[in-house]
Design a protein around this motif. Structure first.
Motif, short mmCIF file in Angstrom:
data_model
loop_
_atom_site.label_atom_id
_atom_site.label_comp_id
_atom_site.label_asym_id
_atom_site.label_seq_id
_atom_site.Cartn_x
_atom_site.Cartn_y
_atom_site.Cartn_z
N ALA A 83 39.38 22.66 43.96
CA ALA A 83 39.75 21.25 44.00
C ALA A 83 39.65 20.58 42.64
O ALA A 83 40.24 19.52 42.41
N GLN A 84 38.92 21.20 41.70
CA GLN A 84 38.81 20.67 40.34
C GLN A 84 39.91 21.20 39.43
O GLN A 84 39.96 20.88 38.24
N GLY A 85 40.79 22.03 39.98
CA GLY A 85 41.89 22.57 39.20
C GLY A 85 41.57 23.82 38.43
O GLY A 85 42.38 24.27 37.61
N GLN A 86 40.42 24.42 38.68
CA GLN A 86 40.02 25.64 37.96
C GLN A 86 40.51 26.89 38.69
O GLN A 86 40.36 26.99 39.91
N LEU A 87 41.09 27.82 37.94
CA LEU A 87 41.48 29.10 38.53
C LEU A 87 40.22 29.95 38.73
O LEU A 87 39.51 30.25 37.77
N VAL A 88 39.95 30.32 39.97
CA VAL A 88 38.76 31.13 40.25
C VAL A 88 39.11 32.61 40.33
O VAL A 88 38.23 33.46 40.21
N ALA A 89 40.37 32.93 40.53
CA ALA A 89 40.84 34.32 40.54
C ALA A 89 42.35 34.28 40.35
O ALA A 89 43.03 33.43 40.92
N SER A 90 42.88 35.17 39.53
CA SER A 90 44.32 35.18 39.27
C SER A 90 44.74 36.56 38.78
O SER A 90 43.92 37.47 38.65
N GLY A 91 46.03 36.69 38.48
CA GLY A 91 46.55 37.95 37.94
C GLY A 91 47.08 38.90 38.98
O GLY A 91 47.28 40.09 38.71
N ALA A 103 40.70 37.12 51.31
CA ALA A 103 42.14 37.08 51.07
C ALA A 103 42.61 38.50 50.77
O ALA A 103 41.82 39.38 50.42
N PHE A 104 43.91 38.71 50.89
CA PHE A 104 44.48 40.03 50.64
C PHE A 104 45.50 39.95 49.52
O PHE A 104 46.27 38.99 49.43
N VAL A 105 45.48 40.95 48.64
CA VAL A 105 46.37 40.99 47.48
C VAL A 105 47.15 42.30 47.50
O VAL A 105 46.68 43.32 48.01
N ASP A 126 37.03 38.73 47.79
CA ASP A 126 36.28 37.55 48.21
C ASP A 126 36.66 36.37 47.32
O ASP A 126 37.52 36.47 46.44
N LYS A 127 36.00 35.23 47.50
CA LYS A 127 36.38 34.01 46.80
C LYS A 127 36.01 34.01 45.33
O LYS A 127 36.39 33.10 44.59
N ASN A 128 35.29 35.03 44.88
CA ASN A 128 35.02 35.22 43.45
C ASN A 128 36.00 36.20 42.81
O ASN A 128 35.91 36.47 41.61
N GLY A 129 36.92 36.74 43.61
CA GLY A 129 37.87 37.72 43.11
C GLY A 129 37.34 39.14 43.14
O GLY A 129 38.00 40.06 42.66
N ALA A 130 36.14 39.35 43.71
CA ALA A 130 35.56 40.70 43.79
C ALA A 130 36.10 41.41 45.03
O ALA A 130 36.44 40.79 46.04
N TRP A 131 36.18 42.75 44.93
CA TRP A 131 36.65 43.54 46.06
C TRP A 131 35.68 43.39 47.22
O TRP A 131 34.47 43.33 47.04
N THR A 132 36.22 43.38 48.45
CA THR A 132 35.37 43.25 49.62
C THR A 132 35.93 44.10 50.75
O THR A 132 36.97 44.76 50.59
N LEU A 133 35.25 44.12 51.88
CA LEU A 133 35.60 44.96 53.01
C LEU A 133 35.69 46.42 52.56
O LEU A 133 34.94 46.86 51.70
N ASP A 134 36.63 47.18 53.11
CA ASP A 134 36.78 48.59 52.73
C ASP A 134 37.23 48.76 51.29
O ASP A 134 37.02 49.81 50.69
N SER A 135 37.87 47.72 50.73
CA SER A 135 38.34 47.82 49.35
C SER A 135 37.17 47.96 48.38
O SER A 135 37.29 48.56 47.32
N ALA A 136 36.00 47.40 48.74
CA ALA A 136 34.82 47.50 47.87
C ALA A 136 34.17 48.87 47.96
O ALA A 136 33.40 49.26 47.08
N LYS A 137 34.48 49.62 49.02
CA LYS A 137 33.87 50.94 49.23
C LYS A 137 34.70 52.06 48.62
O LYS A 137 34.24 53.21 48.56
#
Length: 372
Positions: A83-91, A103-105, A126-137
């Motif tokens: 909401a402050q206009g900051q990109l928290v994850a991109s690319g 989210a899924f990419v 996840d909301k920090n852009g880190a891998w999560t669920l099975d993608s993190a494993k």
């Protein structure tokens, strides 16, 4: 605002913007609102006063969900802005909006030159852009793309898919949360929806179940049901197949739960009403040609006689007379308390029909409207 029409032919709900999206369900809430600058044709976000909350610098911008807005720019790809206009994850090459923190990419912009393959699949972040669920494993970057389709999480679980006629749901850690089956020989679950208000809708198919129940011309072997968080059907079809049609009340269509009720279609009459989510019995009789989920004690329903949309309360009484011939909807609950819905209405009875569009409040009154 009552007369404005952009020169580029696109519709605008604000006179200073080239184009704007409605939020989910057409409701303008407190999140920043996607809008396009007509001079630069770039997208940003505005607040309810029409001022830029996030400057327009993106080729695309989508509604806020889970506290983040999905945006796209040519140099940074798909990403998420707060909401402050900051990109928290991109690319990312492409991405879905967040739901329940996931989210899924479909890949990152530099994956190809780094030899990372996506195999037409998706990875979870996840909301920090880190891998999560099975993608993190996963052991390699390529292996992170291990989902054939994105999973929408809601009420703490997400529908992963169908396996052996059962609906499989996982939690936000990737563990199986529940497995639902019909509990009836010859009847399988072939599709399922997300959980809302503690219930999820399912689609069932069986071999000649309508014929065995003594019905003729019911249009195939498909019916709809409702499960709770244990995976049990609200009405358990464990009795004889001849009773199947009665047990599911001949639901020819079903929407998600809200306010303890579920919009459902009676297959015999083709009309829509509302079921009590716990019992599966009709709480509001099927009298409408269409119906949407309840939220905050109100729902949008389509009057059978006039074929216009209006607002009903949880007793089924009209609180806003049917007057909308169309409104923006993605089958989410439409008007939350204090919210607005965008739609069109046609006034008849004069020399010629007059169609208006604009924002309407929960009482069915125009907050802002203009003639088409």
């Amino acid at each position: 605002m009552t007369t404005y029409s952009p020169n580029n032919g696109t519709k605008s709900y604000f006179p200073d913007f080239g184009c704007a999206y409605d939020l989910p369900g057409g409701v303008m809430n407190d999140d920043p609102f996607p809008a396009q600058d007509p001079d630069t044709e770039k997208w940003g976000y505005i607040d309810k006063s029409g001022e830029w909350a996030i400057e327009p610098e993106y080729e695309q911008a989508r509604m806020f969900s889970d506290g983040l807005g999905l945006v796209y720019s040519e140099d940074k790809g798909a990403g998420f802005v707060n909401a402050q206009g900051q990109l928290v994850a991109s690319g990312y090459i492409a991405a879905t909006s967040f739901s329940d923190g996931v989210a899924f990419v479909s890949g990152k912009l530099d994956d190809e030159k780094n030899g990372i393959k996506h195999n037409d699949s998706y990875a979870a972040i996840d909301k920090n852009g880190a891998w999560t669920l099975d993608s993190a494993k996963s052991s390699t970057e390529t292996d992170r793309y291990c989902y054939k389709q994105p999973i929408f999480f809601h009420d703490g679980v997400g529908f992963e898919g169908i396996k052996d006629g059962k609906a499989i749901y996982i939690d936000s850690k990737g563990s199986e949360a529940l497995s639902a089956s019909s509990g009836h020989d010859g009847v399988s679950i072939v599709d399922a929806g997300p959980f809302y208000d503690g219930y999820a809708t399912i689609e069932l198919q069986g071999v000649d179940m309508w014929a065995k129940a003594g019905y003729i011309g019911m249009g195939g072997t498909t019916a709809y049901g409702l499960i709770d968080k244990t995976g049990a059907l609200v009405k358990d079809p464990t009795a004889k197949s001849t009773q199947w049609a009665t047990l599911v009340d001949l639901w020819g269509g079903i929407n998600h739960a809200g306010g303890g009720m579920v919009a459902a279609q009676d297959s015999v009459s083709g009309l829509w009403g509302y079921l009590d989510a716990k019992s599966g019995e009709w709480k509001i009789q099927p009298l409408f040609s269409e119906a949407k989920p309840f939220a905050d004690g109100m729902a949008y329903a389509k009057d059978f006689a006039t074929d216009d949309w209006g607002i009903i309360d949880d007793s089924g009484a009209w609180t806003a007379v049917p007057r909308l011939d169309n409104f923006n909807s993605d089958d989410q609950s439409l008007v939350a308390a204090g919210g607005l819905v965008y739609g069109t209405a046609e006034a008849v009875g004069g020399a010629a029909p007059v169609t208006s569009e604009g924002w309407m409040n929960a009482q069915g009154l125009w907050v802002a409207s203009w003639k088409l």
